[in-house]
Scaffold this active site. Structure first.
Site, short mmCIF file in Angstrom:
data_model
loop_
_atom_site.label_atom_id
_atom_site.label_comp_id
_atom_site.label_asym_id
_atom_site.label_seq_id
_atom_site.Cartn_x
_atom_site.Cartn_y
_atom_site.Cartn_z
CE LYS A 181 -1.97 3.01 2.03
NZ LYS A 181 -1.89 4.43 1.57
CB SER A 235 4.01 8.98 11.47
OG SER A 235 2.71 8.43 11.36
CD GLU A 237 -0.86 8.71 17.00
OE1 GLU A 237 -0.05 8.99 17.90
OE2 GLU A 237 -1.86 7.98 17.18
N GLY A 239 2.16 3.97 13.46
CA GLY A 239 2.74 2.73 13.99
C GLY A 239 1.94 2.19 15.18
CD GLU A 256 12.50 -0.33 10.19
OE1 GLU A 256 13.02 0.56 10.86
OE2 GLU A 256 12.96 -1.50 10.15
CB CYS A 290 12.93 7.85 9.21
SG CYS A 290 13.96 6.73 8.25
CD GLU A 389 9.92 12.07 12.16
OE1 GLU A 389 8.73 11.75 12.21
OE2 GLU A 389 10.81 11.34 11.70
P1 NAP Z 1 2.31 8.17 7.79
O1 NAP Z 1 1.34 9.28 7.79
O2 NAP Z 1 2.49 7.40 9.01
O3 NAP Z 1 1.90 7.24 6.57
C1 NAP Z 1 2.63 6.09 6.26
C2 NAP Z 1 1.73 5.11 5.54
O4 NAP Z 1 0.72 4.66 6.44
C3 NAP Z 1 0.99 5.70 4.33
O5 NAP Z 1 0.92 4.74 3.32
C4 NAP Z 1 -0.38 5.99 4.90
O6 NAP Z 1 -1.39 6.03 3.93
C5 NAP Z 1 -0.55 4.81 5.84
N1 NAP Z 1 -1.56 5.03 6.88
C6 NAP Z 1 -2.09 6.20 7.32
N2 NAP Z 1 -3.00 5.97 8.29
C7 NAP Z 1 -3.05 4.63 8.46
C8 NAP Z 1 -3.78 3.78 9.31
N3 NAP Z 1 -4.66 4.26 10.20
N4 NAP Z 1 -3.57 2.45 9.24
C9 NAP Z 1 -2.69 1.95 8.37
N5 NAP Z 1 -1.97 2.70 7.52
C10 NAP Z 1 -2.13 4.03 7.56
O7 NAP Z 1 3.77 8.66 7.41
P2 NAP Z 1 4.20 9.65 6.26
O8 NAP Z 1 3.76 11.02 6.67
O9 NAP Z 1 3.76 9.11 4.94
O10 NAP Z 1 5.80 9.51 6.31
C11 NAP Z 1 6.59 10.21 7.19
C12 NAP Z 1 6.89 9.40 8.43
O11 NAP Z 1 7.50 8.17 8.08
C13 NAP Z 1 7.89 10.09 9.34
O12 NAP Z 1 7.48 9.97 10.67
C14 NAP Z 1 9.17 9.32 9.12
O13 NAP Z 1 10.07 9.37 10.19
C15 NAP Z 1 8.67 7.96 8.89
N6 NAP Z 1 9.67 7.17 8.17
C16 NAP Z 1 10.34 6.19 8.85
C17 NAP Z 1 11.31 5.44 8.21
C18 NAP Z 1 12.05 4.36 8.94
O14 NAP Z 1 12.60 3.48 8.27
N7 NAP Z 1 12.11 4.35 10.24
C19 NAP Z 1 11.59 5.67 6.86
C20 NAP Z 1 10.90 6.67 6.21
C21 NAP Z 1 9.93 7.41 6.88
P3 NAP Z 1 -1.88 7.45 3.34
O15 NAP Z 1 -0.71 8.03 2.63
O16 NAP Z 1 -2.96 7.06 2.44
O17 NAP Z 1 -2.31 8.29 4.50
#
Ligand code: NAP
Ligand code: MG
Length: 501
Positions: A181, A235, A237, A239, A256, A290, A389
């Site tokens: 996804k 994120s 949250e 997670g 992650e 991240c 962050e």
């Molecule tokens: P996000 O808002 O957490 O979204 C990540 C993914 O989760 C998207 O595909 C999103 O879909 C989906 N999602 C949203 N709500 C969900 C739910 N309730 N249940 C299941 N899936 C859901 O993160 P982001 O804003 O795209 O990315 C930035 C974050 O990713 C930052 O916090 C960054 O640190 C983290 N990150 C971590 C790593 C690592 O390896 N540790 C690497 C890269 C990024 P939608 O797009 O459709 O909302």
């Protein structure tokens, strides 16, 4: 405008609702292409296809060498020069990467990581002998490593192509089937990858790519009983929500998540290297990484000199059109993200920190979601900008006196993903690195990850590891098989507990 389709059960399909969403170019604020807005029904079909493909054994039962061959074929297609350019351009237009980074880094690195995952998997054996056996019987006992099953992969918008490769490569080579996804902001790279996957001839249902809202599709993936594991990059949250949802069917999760990583600059560091290196650790890909090292702790003896050079270096960052090979910083992903970063900059100022350079939208860019690379000084580690962050090109520079103080501040965070020590004294730097509670520590460099090394977070930066042997094993179950080799009936201890003689 190109209209992409999802990839379910080996077929390219529209969303069952017929709905599409325009994916935006964050530099021009114009649409790039249309992607399907998948429904729960679409997601269910993808999960069922992945389940059927897994249970049929067509993939899980295929020798690892043959699975690896299909991955090498995919890697070759990505590495074709025209294809690299095409994929890199999509990544620049859809996600705002500078073109030099997308074509020279993201795309070839993704191919490299998938290849290395497959090569590592080929070196692993599904048969693991046990080191010893303590029962008073004659038996042969071993562990059989088996693919965990149907895996859901949920990925963020900051590295759309690389995250797709990171999720698919290891899961597939270990014999799992996958439902991926992509993030709603950046669906195109994964859908383009689906076309190459289809050309390679992976059996139908082995790879499924469903685009649409995380709230509904993510929930379906995390709660559906046919899914054995969910791997999220996103994120902290989300997670938490994924973990909660996955608990209803006790799925394995690897997470992650976010970070607020610390860099410690020792007084004996090579300052020229440390200034550029530590700031690359923050400003790379506009800070939307991240592991970004967004808290830089500098020893008081070199603080003034470091700061002066850091400000000068930051002012050489060339921000603008990401399609220009001379540009070194592109836009943030969306207006929402731009507003978030600018809001944090205001919070920083209100809490008493000083903007030493940057701090606003660039004057010369009227369109696009740009924010200047920004350095904050007069920060203490308890401030909001040093704890939360921001996910943009914003760094806090903080003075320290003793190593204990620097380590204590580095560890004073809910996160623990990356970090660095800059010093000429390597043994001391390694000892400091060991004291920071985080998943990756660099010494005199930043952002250099390896497909052979485990990657993941301590604390609220995540659970589990990706990559390396450890990362591959996260896609397996350990089954213990014990074969009795002819213990005489009279010596079978267990029987005496059950039967009277
Ligand atoms: P996000 O808002 O957490 O979204 C990540 C993914 O989760 C998207 O595909 C999103 O879909 C989906 N999602 C949203 N709500 C969900 C739910 N309730 N249940 C299941 N899936 C859901 O993160 P982001 O804003 O795209 O990315 C930035 C974050 O990713 C930052 O916090 C960054 O640190 C983290 N990150 C971590 C790593 C690592 O390896 N540790 C690497 C890269 C990024 P939608 O797009 O459709 O909302
Ligand atoms: Mg986009």
């Amino acid at each position: 405008m190109e209209q992409y389709r999802m990839y379910i059960d080996g077929q390219f399909v529209d969303a069952e609702s017929g709905e599409t969403r325009a994916s935006m170019n964050p530099a021009t604020e114009e649409p790039v292409a249309l992607a399907p807005v998948g429904t729960r029904g679409d997601m269910k079909r993808a999960i069922e296809a992945a389940r059927r493909a897994f249970d049929s054994g067509v993939w899980s039962g295929m020798p690892v060498g043959e699975r690896a061959q299909l991955i090498y074929k995919l890697v070759e297609k990505i590495n074709d020069m025209d294809m690299t350019r095409k994929l890199g351009t999509i990544e620049t237009q859809d996600a705002g990467f500078t073109i030099s980074l997308s074509t020279g880094g993201e795309v070839p690195f993704t191919a490299y990581w998938m290849e290395k995952a497959a090569r590592t998997a080929e070196c692993l054996s599904s048969y693991e002998p046990l080191p010893w056996h303590d029962f008073p019987d004659v038996s042969w006992s071993f562990v059989n490593r088996e693919p965990i099953g149907v895996c859901g992969g949920i990925i963020p918008w900051n590295h759309p192509f690389m995250m797709a490769g990171w999720k698919l490569g290891p899961a597939l080579v270990m014999g799992c089937t996958v439902v991926l996804k992509p993030a709603s902001e950046t669906p195109l790279a994964a859908l383009e990858l689906a076309k190459l996957i289809d050309e390679c001839g992976f059996p139908p249902g082995v790879v499924n790519i469903v685009t649409g809202p995380g709230s509904s599709l993510g929930e379906e993936l995390c709660t559906h009983p046919f899914v054995d594991k969910v791997a999220l990059t996103g994120s902290t949250e989300v997670g938490r929500q994924v973990m909660k949802m996955a608990s209803s069917t006790l799925k394995k999760v690897t997470l992650e998540l976010g970070g607020k990583s610390a860099q410690i600059i020792m007084p004996d560091a090579d300052l020229e290297v440390a200034v550029e290196g530590s700031l690359s650790g923050v400003f790379y890909h506009t800070g939307q990484v991240c592991v970004s090292g967004t808290r830089i702790f500098v020893h008081e003896d070199i603080y003034d000199e470091y700061l002066e050079s850091a400000i000068a270096a930051t002012q050489t960052v060339r921000i603008g059109d990401p399609m220009d090979f001379e540009t070194t910083m592109g836009p943030l992903i969306s207006r929402g993200q731009q507003e978030t970063v600018l809001r944090y900059i205001e919070i920083g100022k209100k809490e008493g920190a000083t903007v030493a350079t940057g701090g606003k939208k660039p004057d010369h860019l009227k369109k696009g979601f740009f924010v200047e690379p920004t350095i904050f000084t007069n920060v203490h580690n308890g401030m909001t900008i040093a704890q939360e962050e921001i996910f943009g090109p914003v760094v806090c520079i903080i003075k320290f006196r003793t190593v204990d103080e620097a380590v204590a501040m580095a560890n004073d965070s809910i996160y623990g993903l990356g970090g660095a020590v800059w010093s000429r004294n390597i043994p001391e730097a390694i000892e400091i690195a060991k004291r920071v509670r985080t998943g990756t520590m660099w010494i005199n460099t930043y952002h250099q990850l390896s497909p052979m090394a485990p990657f993941g977070g301590y604390k609220q930066s995540g659970i589990g590891r990706e990559h390396g042997v450890q990362g591959l094993l996260e896609f397996t179950q350990a089954k213990h098989i014990l074969v009795d080799l002819g213990t005489p009936l009279a010596n079978r201890l267990l029987h005496t507990y059950v039967f009277s003689k």
